[in-house]
Write an enzyme that holds these catalytic residues in place. Sequence first.
Site, PDB file in Angstrom:
ATOM      1  N   GLN A 172      -6.547   0.580 -11.229  1.00 18.09           N
ATOM      2  CA  GLN A 172      -7.593   1.178  -9.926  1.00 18.09           C
ATOM      3  C   GLN A 172      -7.354   0.227  -8.860  1.00 18.09           C
ATOM      4  O   GLN A 172      -7.091  -1.004  -9.279  1.00 18.09           O
ATOM      5  CB  GLN A 172      -8.940   1.441 -10.237  1.00 18.09           C
ATOM      6  CG  GLN A 172      -9.349   2.268 -11.420  1.00 18.09           C
ATOM      7  CD  GLN A 172     -10.788   2.007 -11.705  1.00 18.09           C
ATOM      8  OE1 GLN A 172     -11.570   1.374 -10.798  1.00 18.09           O
ATOM      9  NE2 GLN A 172     -11.369   2.748 -12.824  1.00 18.09           N
ATOM     10  N   GLU A 239      -9.799   4.657  -6.176  1.00 24.39           N
ATOM     11  CA  GLU A 239     -11.187   4.892  -6.271  1.00 24.39           C
ATOM     12  C   GLU A 239     -11.856   4.635  -4.853  1.00 24.39           C
ATOM     13  O   GLU A 239     -12.046   3.697  -4.563  1.00 24.39           O
ATOM     14  CB  GLU A 239     -11.803   4.105  -7.305  1.00 24.39           C
ATOM     15  CG  GLU A 239     -13.353   4.437  -7.588  1.00 24.39           C
ATOM     16  CD  GLU A 239     -13.869   3.305  -8.785  1.00 24.39           C
ATOM     17  OE1 GLU A 239     -15.099   3.727  -8.798  1.00 24.39           O
ATOM     18  OE2 GLU A 239     -13.354   2.571  -9.294  1.00 24.39           O
ATOM     19  N   HIS A 266      -4.966  -4.808   2.563  1.00 26.90           N
ATOM     20  CA  HIS A 266      -4.556  -3.348   2.899  1.00 26.90           C
ATOM     21  C   HIS A 266      -3.916  -2.794   1.723  1.00 26.90           C
ATOM     22  O   HIS A 266      -3.697  -3.380   0.763  1.00 26.90           O
ATOM     23  CB  HIS A 266      -3.201  -3.260   3.848  1.00 26.90           C
ATOM     24  CG  HIS A 266      -2.138  -4.119   3.643  1.00 26.90           C
ATOM     25  ND1 HIS A 266      -1.855  -5.259   4.142  1.00 26.90           N
ATOM     26  CD2 HIS A 266      -1.019  -3.716   2.825  1.00 26.90           C
ATOM     27  CE1 HIS A 266      -0.793  -5.854   3.506  1.00 26.90           C
ATOM     28  NE2 HIS A 266      -0.157  -4.732   2.739  1.00 26.90           N
ATOM     29  N   GLU A 312      -0.411   0.004   5.132  1.00 29.63           N
ATOM     30  CA  GLU A 312       0.942  -0.185   5.383  1.00 29.63           C
ATOM     31  C   GLU A 312       1.789   0.853   5.153  1.00 29.63           C
ATOM     32  O   GLU A 312       1.490   1.520   4.121  1.00 29.63           O
ATOM     33  CB  GLU A 312       1.305  -1.616   4.831  1.00 29.63           C
ATOM     34  CG  GLU A 312       2.806  -1.939   5.174  1.00 29.63           C
ATOM     35  CD  GLU A 312       3.092  -3.404   4.727  1.00 29.63           C
ATOM     36  OE1 GLU A 312       3.962  -4.099   5.123  1.00 29.63           O
ATOM     37  OE2 GLU A 312       2.270  -3.700   3.523  1.00 29.63           O
TER      38      GLU A 312
END
Length: 327
Positions: A172, A239, A266, A312
């Site tokens: 996650q 999530e 990011h 990105e």
Amino acid sequence: MAALQNPFWQQTMLRVRNWKESVAFYERHFGCVLVDKFDFPSMSFSLYFMATLPAEERAALPEPGTEAAHQYLWNMKYATIELTYNYGQEDTFVANNGNEEPHRGFGHIAFNCTNVVTASEELEAEGVRFRKRPHEGRMRNIAFCLDPDGYWIELVERHPETTFSLKYNLSQTMLRVKDAAKSLAFYRDIFGMKLVCEKHFPDNKFSLYFLSSDDAHVDDASSPEAMVRVKQLFNPVLELTENHGTADDDTFSYHNGNTDPKGFGHIGFLVDDVYKACESYEKAGIKILKKPDGGKIKGIAFVQDPDGYWVEVIQRGVKIEMNPSSL
């Protein structure tokens, strides 16, 4: 809007104080392997890409830092943790882990394991610090430990019916979002992610949405079977956490990690053609922070999601090169 240029979620970037300590931490405690690295001395930073990989993939990995490793990285079908080390900050950098007011936003990464209690006991015996042990708090089937920079790592119990046997798999990245409807549309329509599961907790006033770049179809994302599917996946899910009421508050916003205090940077997606992708983003009204030929590094772009988190966008198979105009 159709998904653009075959996107695949490939990375989560975290800034770190000491790259050697962080690489060793993820290798030793979670079985990650260093897939690739880049050094940019002229810009005073280096990048280290870590992943949990199947045994057959690990056995065939090229040497990190080589052209073969770069090509593997920019074509892979697995997700990485991108550790960003800025030179000379070993004694000064303190990461914002994203979980303290007033700079909340990014929440955690997570690893799945076969037994959370056993994994927690082993990790604590190895000296890993814990934020929440399995027997603490309201939720007894998860735990949270801390990496060397204080980023939260959730431990989640893998579903017993899986097709792989790694001790840990990266499972996650959690981001808090102001308006889940807007965020779901963004990641679904622009980056091709699929909603695999959603869970709502009205008493605790929050909802969770789990998205995947894999072919992880479920008939009903709110069914019990949907969470089973999430826990069977090898690649991680994104999530999205919405705290109820934020969508209606015009003054509310989350910290994206790229202004002080910095930490999370990011998430990133591979695409077939970053130039065509950016043309489509412009037509869709998405804010572009960096175009592929802008800035110091060619072949990558950055856009913002509805909460201002940086995303990105990387040309699949890109050969990273410096922009001549920046030299």
